[in-house]
Design a protein around this motif. Structure first.
Motif, mmCIF file in Angstrom:
data_model
loop_
_atom_site.group_PDB
_atom_site.id
_atom_site.type_symbol
_atom_site.label_atom_id
_atom_site.label_comp_id
_atom_site.label_asym_id
_atom_site.label_seq_id
_atom_site.Cartn_x
_atom_site.Cartn_y
_atom_site.Cartn_z
ATOM 1 N N ARG A 249 12.038 21.822 -38.206
ATOM 2 C CA ARG A 249 13.407 22.195 -37.864
ATOM 3 C C ARG A 249 14.013 23.030 -38.985
ATOM 4 N NH1 ARG A 249 17.996 21.679 -39.621
ATOM 5 N NH2 ARG A 249 17.365 20.189 -41.221
ATOM 6 N N SER A 250 13.839 22.570 -40.222
ATOM 7 C CA SER A 250 14.363 23.284 -41.382
ATOM 8 C C SER A 250 13.733 24.665 -41.509
ATOM 9 C CB SER A 250 14.099 22.474 -42.654
ATOM 10 O OG SER A 250 14.400 23.235 -43.793
ATOM 11 N N ASN A 251 12.416 24.748 -41.352
ATOM 12 C CA ASN A 251 11.732 26.041 -41.471
ATOM 13 C C ASN A 251 12.243 27.054 -40.452
ATOM 14 O OD1 ASN A 251 10.148 25.385 -43.661
ATOM 15 N ND2 ASN A 251 8.404 24.759 -42.425
ATOM 16 N N MET A 252 12.592 26.600 -39.263
ATOM 17 C CA MET A 252 13.094 27.510 -38.239
ATOM 18 C C MET A 252 14.477 28.054 -38.604
ATOM 19 S SD MET A 252 10.668 27.961 -36.106
ATOM 20 C CE MET A 252 9.653 27.908 -37.575
ATOM 21 N N THR A 253 15.222 27.349 -39.466
ATOM 22 C CA THR A 253 16.531 27.850 -39.898
ATOM 23 C C THR A 253 16.390 28.931 -40.966
ATOM 24 O OG1 THR A 253 16.962 26.215 -41.664
ATOM 25 C CG2 THR A 253 17.616 25.611 -39.410
ATOM 26 N N LYS A 254 15.184 29.186 -41.417
ATOM 27 C CA LYS A 254 14.958 30.274 -42.375
ATOM 28 C C LYS A 254 15.063 31.635 -41.690
ATOM 29 C CE LYS A 254 11.912 27.653 -45.445
ATOM 30 N NZ LYS A 254 10.566 27.564 -46.011
ATOM 31 N N LEU A 255 14.959 31.658 -40.357
ATOM 32 C CA LEU A 255 15.034 32.904 -39.603
ATOM 33 C C LEU A 255 16.483 33.362 -39.482
ATOM 34 C CD1 LEU A 255 12.560 31.887 -36.757
ATOM 35 C CD2 LEU A 255 12.050 33.167 -38.865
ATOM 36 N N ASP A 256 16.664 34.646 -39.200
ATOM 37 C CA ASP A 256 18.024 35.156 -39.039
ATOM 38 C C ASP A 256 18.547 34.833 -37.640
ATOM 39 O OD1 ASP A 256 17.006 37.069 -37.238
ATOM 40 O OD2 ASP A 256 17.166 38.730 -38.651
ATOM 41 N N ALA A 257 19.744 35.301 -37.326
ATOM 42 C CA ALA A 257 20.384 35.001 -36.042
ATOM 43 C C ALA A 257 19.582 35.519 -34.848
ATOM 44 C CB ALA A 257 21.795 35.576 -36.026
ATOM 45 N N ASP A 258 18.743 36.518 -35.067
ATOM 46 C CA ASP A 258 17.902 37.059 -34.002
ATOM 47 C C ASP A 258 16.531 36.399 -33.942
ATOM 48 O OD1 ASP A 258 19.854 38.933 -33.187
ATOM 49 O OD2 ASP A 258 19.244 40.304 -34.782
ATOM 50 N N GLY A 259 16.316 35.362 -34.776
ATOM 51 C CA GLY A 259 15.030 34.668 -34.798
ATOM 52 C C GLY A 259 13.947 35.415 -35.542
ATOM 53 N N LYS A 260 14.340 36.336 -36.402
ATOM 54 C CA LYS A 260 13.394 37.158 -37.166
ATOM 55 C C LYS A 260 13.375 36.723 -38.632
ATOM 56 C CE LYS A 260 12.842 40.056 -33.690
ATOM 57 N NZ LYS A 260 11.709 40.034 -32.863
ATOM 58 N N PRO A 261 12.219 36.866 -39.299
ATOM 59 C CA PRO A 261 12.153 36.559 -40.731
ATOM 60 C C PRO A 261 13.007 37.547 -41.529
ATOM 61 C CG PRO A 261 9.939 36.909 -39.815
ATOM 62 C CD PRO A 261 10.922 37.263 -38.752
ATOM 63 N N VAL A 262 13.503 37.074 -42.664
ATOM 64 C CA VAL A 262 14.256 37.919 -43.590
ATOM 65 C C VAL A 262 13.333 38.221 -44.758
ATOM 66 C CG1 VAL A 262 16.299 38.055 -45.067
ATOM 67 C CG2 VAL A 262 16.406 36.791 -42.899
ATOM 68 N N TYR A 263 13.229 39.515 -45.119
ATOM 69 C CA TYR A 263 12.308 39.933 -46.173
ATOM 70 C C TYR A 263 13.066 40.439 -47.395
ATOM 71 C CZ TYR A 263 8.807 39.848 -42.472
ATOM 72 O OH TYR A 263 7.988 39.456 -41.448
ATOM 73 N N ARG A 264 12.511 40.125 -48.553
ATOM 74 C CA ARG A 264 12.971 40.697 -49.804
ATOM 75 C C ARG A 264 12.398 42.104 -49.917
ATOM 76 N NH1 ARG A 264 11.529 36.578 -54.481
ATOM 77 N NH2 ARG A 264 9.596 37.715 -54.352
ATOM 78 N N GLU A 265 12.886 42.875 -50.878
ATOM 79 C CA GLU A 265 12.388 44.251 -51.056
ATOM 80 C C GLU A 265 10.881 44.323 -51.268
ATOM 81 O OE1 GLU A 265 14.513 46.462 -54.015
ATOM 82 O OE2 GLU A 265 16.446 46.011 -53.097
ATOM 83 N N ASP A 266 10.305 43.279 -51.909
ATOM 84 C CA ASP A 266 8.865 43.287 -52.176
ATOM 85 C C ASP A 266 8.037 42.733 -51.018
ATOM 86 O OD1 ASP A 266 9.381 40.574 -52.342
ATOM 87 O OD2 ASP A 266 8.686 40.346 -54.400
ATOM 88 N N GLY A 267 8.711 42.408 -49.890
ATOM 89 C CA GLY A 267 7.997 41.938 -48.712
ATOM 90 C C GLY A 267 7.906 40.428 -48.572
ATOM 91 N N LYS A 268 8.347 39.675 -49.580
ATOM 92 C CA LYS A 268 8.302 38.211 -49.493
ATOM 93 C C LYS A 268 9.352 37.730 -48.485
ATOM 94 C CE LYS A 268 8.821 33.979 -52.285
ATOM 95 N NZ LYS A 268 8.950 33.152 -51.156
ATOM 96 N N VAL A 269 8.960 36.772 -47.641
ATOM 97 C CA VAL A 269 9.905 36.177 -46.702
ATOM 98 C C VAL A 269 10.825 35.245 -47.481
ATOM 99 C CG1 VAL A 269 10.156 34.695 -44.677
ATOM 100 C CG2 VAL A 269 8.285 36.351 -44.774
ATOM 101 N N ILE A 270 12.122 35.382 -47.230
ATOM 102 C CA ILE A 270 13.114 34.529 -47.901
ATOM 103 C C ILE A 270 13.938 33.791 -46.852
ATOM 104 C CG2 ILE A 270 13.226 35.947 -49.981
ATOM 105 C CD1 ILE A 270 15.825 37.185 -48.847
ATOM 106 N N LYS A 271 14.709 32.829 -47.309
ATOM 107 C CA LYS A 271 15.552 32.040 -46.412
ATOM 108 C C LYS A 271 16.755 32.873 -45.983
ATOM 109 C CE LYS A 271 14.238 27.936 -48.901
ATOM 110 N NZ LYS A 271 14.367 27.482 -50.262
ATOM 111 N N SER A 272 17.145 32.710 -44.726
ATOM 112 C CA SER A 272 18.334 33.400 -44.246
ATOM 113 C C SER A 272 19.575 32.608 -44.654
ATOM 114 C CB SER A 272 18.290 33.532 -42.718
ATOM 115 O OG SER A 272 18.649 32.298 -42.100
#
Length: 86
Positions: A45-68
């Motif tokens: 449940r917590s991991n799914m809240t890392k996605l943005d409002a559109d259900g997409k991963p949020v990326y840092r400039e270097d490509g690492k997925v970060i928490k929304s």
């Protein structure tokens, strides 16, 4: 590692089951085996809240997925209190 590189599904599966055996055995030794499923569901449940409002991963400039901004940390303390006598 060899099994992954050679795509030997039987050996990969054997390694996965060995890891589960250790994990479940450790949980059992601490009396937490019955809490594993609820704990897994809470982390999922917590991991799914890392996605943005559109259900997409949020990326840092270097490509690492970060928490929304929607991220909610897992409440494992609550899960343990509900399923395990601490």
């Amino acid at each position: 590692m060899d099994a992954c590189q050679t795509e030997d599904c039987v050996k990969v599966f054997d390694a996965l089951v060995d890891q589960l055996y250790i994990l479940i055995g450790t949980a059992h030794a601490f009396g937490m085996a019955d809490a594993l499923e609820a704990g897994f569901e809470e982390v999922h449940r917590s991991n799914m809240t890392k996605l943005d409002a559109d259900g997409k991963p949020v990326y840092r400039e270097d490509g690492k997925v970060i928490k929304s901004a929607l991220f909610q940390a897992p409440d494992l303390d609550k899960v343990l209190k509900e399923t395990y006598s601490m």
